[in-house]
Design a protein around this motif. Sequence first.
Motif, short mmCIF file in Angstrom:
data_model
loop_
_atom_site.label_atom_id
_atom_site.label_comp_id
_atom_site.label_asym_id
_atom_site.label_seq_id
_atom_site.Cartn_x
_atom_site.Cartn_y
_atom_site.Cartn_z
N LEU A 1 -6.16 96.96 8.56
CA LEU A 1 -6.89 95.75 8.35
C LEU A 1 -8.40 96.28 8.38
CD1 LEU A 1 -5.11 93.88 11.09
CD2 LEU A 1 -4.65 93.69 8.77
N PHE A 2 -9.07 96.89 8.74
CA PHE A 2 -10.45 97.12 8.46
C PHE A 2 -10.07 97.44 6.78
CE2 PHE A 2 -13.83 100.52 7.90
CZ PHE A 2 -14.67 99.84 8.15
N SER B 1 -9.51 79.33 4.81
CA SER B 1 -10.78 78.46 5.42
C SER B 1 -11.83 79.00 5.59
CB SER B 1 -9.58 78.38 6.77
OG SER B 1 -9.68 79.26 7.81
N PHE B 2 -12.93 78.33 6.23
CA PHE B 2 -13.96 78.34 6.43
C PHE B 2 -14.29 79.53 7.11
CE2 PHE B 2 -17.97 78.01 8.82
CZ PHE B 2 -19.10 78.33 7.89
N VAL B 3 -12.98 79.87 8.06
CA VAL B 3 -13.26 80.61 9.28
C VAL B 3 -13.23 82.33 9.09
CG1 VAL B 3 -12.02 81.96 11.16
CG2 VAL B 3 -11.65 79.27 11.16
N ASN B 4 -11.85 82.86 7.44
CA ASN B 4 -12.37 84.09 6.72
C ASN B 4 -13.59 83.75 6.07
OD1 ASN B 4 -9.75 84.75 7.83
ND2 ASN B 4 -9.02 84.24 6.43
N SER B 5 -14.23 82.76 5.40
CA SER B 5 -16.00 82.96 4.74
C SER B 5 -16.91 83.36 5.89
CB SER B 5 -15.55 81.75 4.00
OG SER B 5 -15.78 81.22 3.04
N PHE B 6 -16.55 82.95 7.32
CA PHE B 6 -17.97 83.00 7.90
C PHE B 6 -17.91 84.31 9.03
CE2 PHE B 6 -19.53 82.73 12.72
CZ PHE B 6 -20.62 82.48 12.40
N ALA B 7 -16.30 84.77 8.40
CA ALA B 7 -16.50 86.22 8.90
C ALA B 7 -16.80 87.10 8.86
CB ALA B 7 -14.67 86.71 9.87
N THR C 1 -13.66 92.80 13.19
CA THR C 1 -12.51 93.42 12.96
C THR C 1 -12.81 93.97 14.69
OG1 THR C 1 -12.00 94.52 10.62
CG2 THR C 1 -10.93 95.04 12.85
N LEU C 2 -13.05 94.97 15.46
CA LEU C 2 -12.83 94.69 16.45
C LEU C 2 -12.93 93.70 17.50
CD1 LEU C 2 -13.27 96.71 19.21
CD2 LEU C 2 -15.86 96.66 19.02
N ILE C 3 -13.55 92.75 16.85
CA ILE C 3 -13.82 91.27 17.55
C ILE C 3 -12.62 89.89 17.33
CG2 ILE C 3 -14.61 88.83 17.33
CD1 ILE C 3 -17.57 89.85 17.24
N ASN C 4 -11.37 91.03 16.30
CA ASN C 4 -10.35 90.19 16.01
C ASN C 4 -9.32 90.96 16.83
OD1 ASN C 4 -11.85 88.72 14.14
ND2 ASN C 4 -10.89 89.81 12.60
N GLU C 5 -9.92 91.70 17.13
CA GLU C 5 -8.25 92.46 17.40
C GLU C 5 -8.40 92.56 19.50
OE1 GLU C 5 -5.50 94.24 17.00
OE2 GLU C 5 -6.20 92.86 14.89
N VAL C 6 -9.77 92.42 20.06
CA VAL C 6 -10.85 92.42 21.24
C VAL C 6 -9.61 90.59 21.87
CG1 VAL C 6 -11.90 91.63 23.39
CG2 VAL C 6 -11.87 93.64 21.72
N PHE C 7 -9.57 89.72 20.94
CA PHE C 7 -9.46 88.42 21.23
C PHE C 7 -8.74 87.93 20.37
CE2 PHE C 7 -13.68 88.55 22.17
CZ PHE C 7 -14.90 88.02 23.21
N PHE C 8 -7.06 88.94 19.86
CA PHE C 8 -6.52 88.86 19.76
C PHE C 8 -5.07 87.60 20.35
CE2 PHE C 8 -1.73 89.49 18.22
CZ PHE C 8 -1.72 88.92 17.14
N GLN D 1 -18.33 85.28 16.93
CA GLN D 1 -18.40 86.01 15.72
C GLN D 1 -20.27 84.96 15.94
OE1 GLN D 1 -15.63 84.75 12.16
NE2 GLN D 1 -14.17 86.69 13.31
N GLY D 2 -19.76 83.44 15.97
CA GLY D 2 -21.06 82.81 15.82
C GLY D 2 -21.94 83.88 16.78
#
Length: 323
Positions: A31-32, A237-243, A267-274, A284-285
């Motif tokens: 994924l990374f 969505s914009f969520v991916n654009s923001f990421a 990627t670490l944030i996505n996994e920690v807050f999966f 992310q913000g």
Amino acid sequence: MNWKFVYPVILILAVLLPLTGSSYALRISTLFIIYTIAAMGLNIIIGYTGQASLAQGAFYGLGAYVSALLVLNGWSFWASVIVAIAFVAFVAFLIGLMTLRLKGAYFAIATLLFNVIIYEVVDKWDEVTRGPRGLFGIPSPSIELSGISISFSGTYNFYYLMLAVLIVMTLLYWLIIRSFFGSIIVAIRENELLAEYAGVNLTKFKVASFVLSAIFAAVAGAFYSAYIGSIFPDITSFVNSFAFLTAIIFGGAGTMLGPFIGTAVVTLINEVFFTLAQYTVLVQGIVFLLAILFMPKGVMGAYYSRKAEKGEKLPKRALVGKF
């Protein structure tokens, strides 16, 4: 630090990673890699051309949807990737022509609006995209060599496939930045008015940069759909654009390694807050805000700034000023 020795070591470690036997590590690494490819593309338009695009997530999602729809209708994966790239490049070309005459925040807002439009089309066009139900059963890619079929269905095989794709896309990314084209877009980033006086067709090069950025996103999206096996409208969505934007700002816009470092954090944030997905964008913000306030040049930008202060040689076309 002598990066000429660091790069081979990182590559060797990446090749040996499957020997750890950890399928989780391979999944995260895959994924990374996919996210990094999309972030590299965004860095071309933001970091090197100086245009704040907020539509990378839409191009990423379109690449995933076009490829997935074709594969589900009997196309080979490799042919679907080519068509997805062509389609996304065409869409980016049209959007670029309409928006890249705008400057600063106006361009950013325009690309954001197009991101919203693309998301709404994907979400509401049920007859084609299946709307909120999403697409399931997307097959993994395979290749035929001398009558032998090699499937990339397993985590192990797909990781090596993506590692090979990352090497190819990184080489392309490097060639773009170090080329004559790269020097022109950097000149636009540094001083649009001066570049125009020198005879540079600003719209032409901005649109080309925008299209190249979208192509990287399309490649990443196509491989993402094949890896996960299912996709939903929120991928556009914009969520991916923001990421992706967060990855660039944190890692360092206008630097070769910025997308890699920033994507590792995202990627670490996505996994920690999966399991707490509703908080992912919030975190992310916060990272984005902290980076702008305390490290506006990003990790690599700050590193190069320190080198500049010491009078050391910097990479060509690196952005060391405030973003």
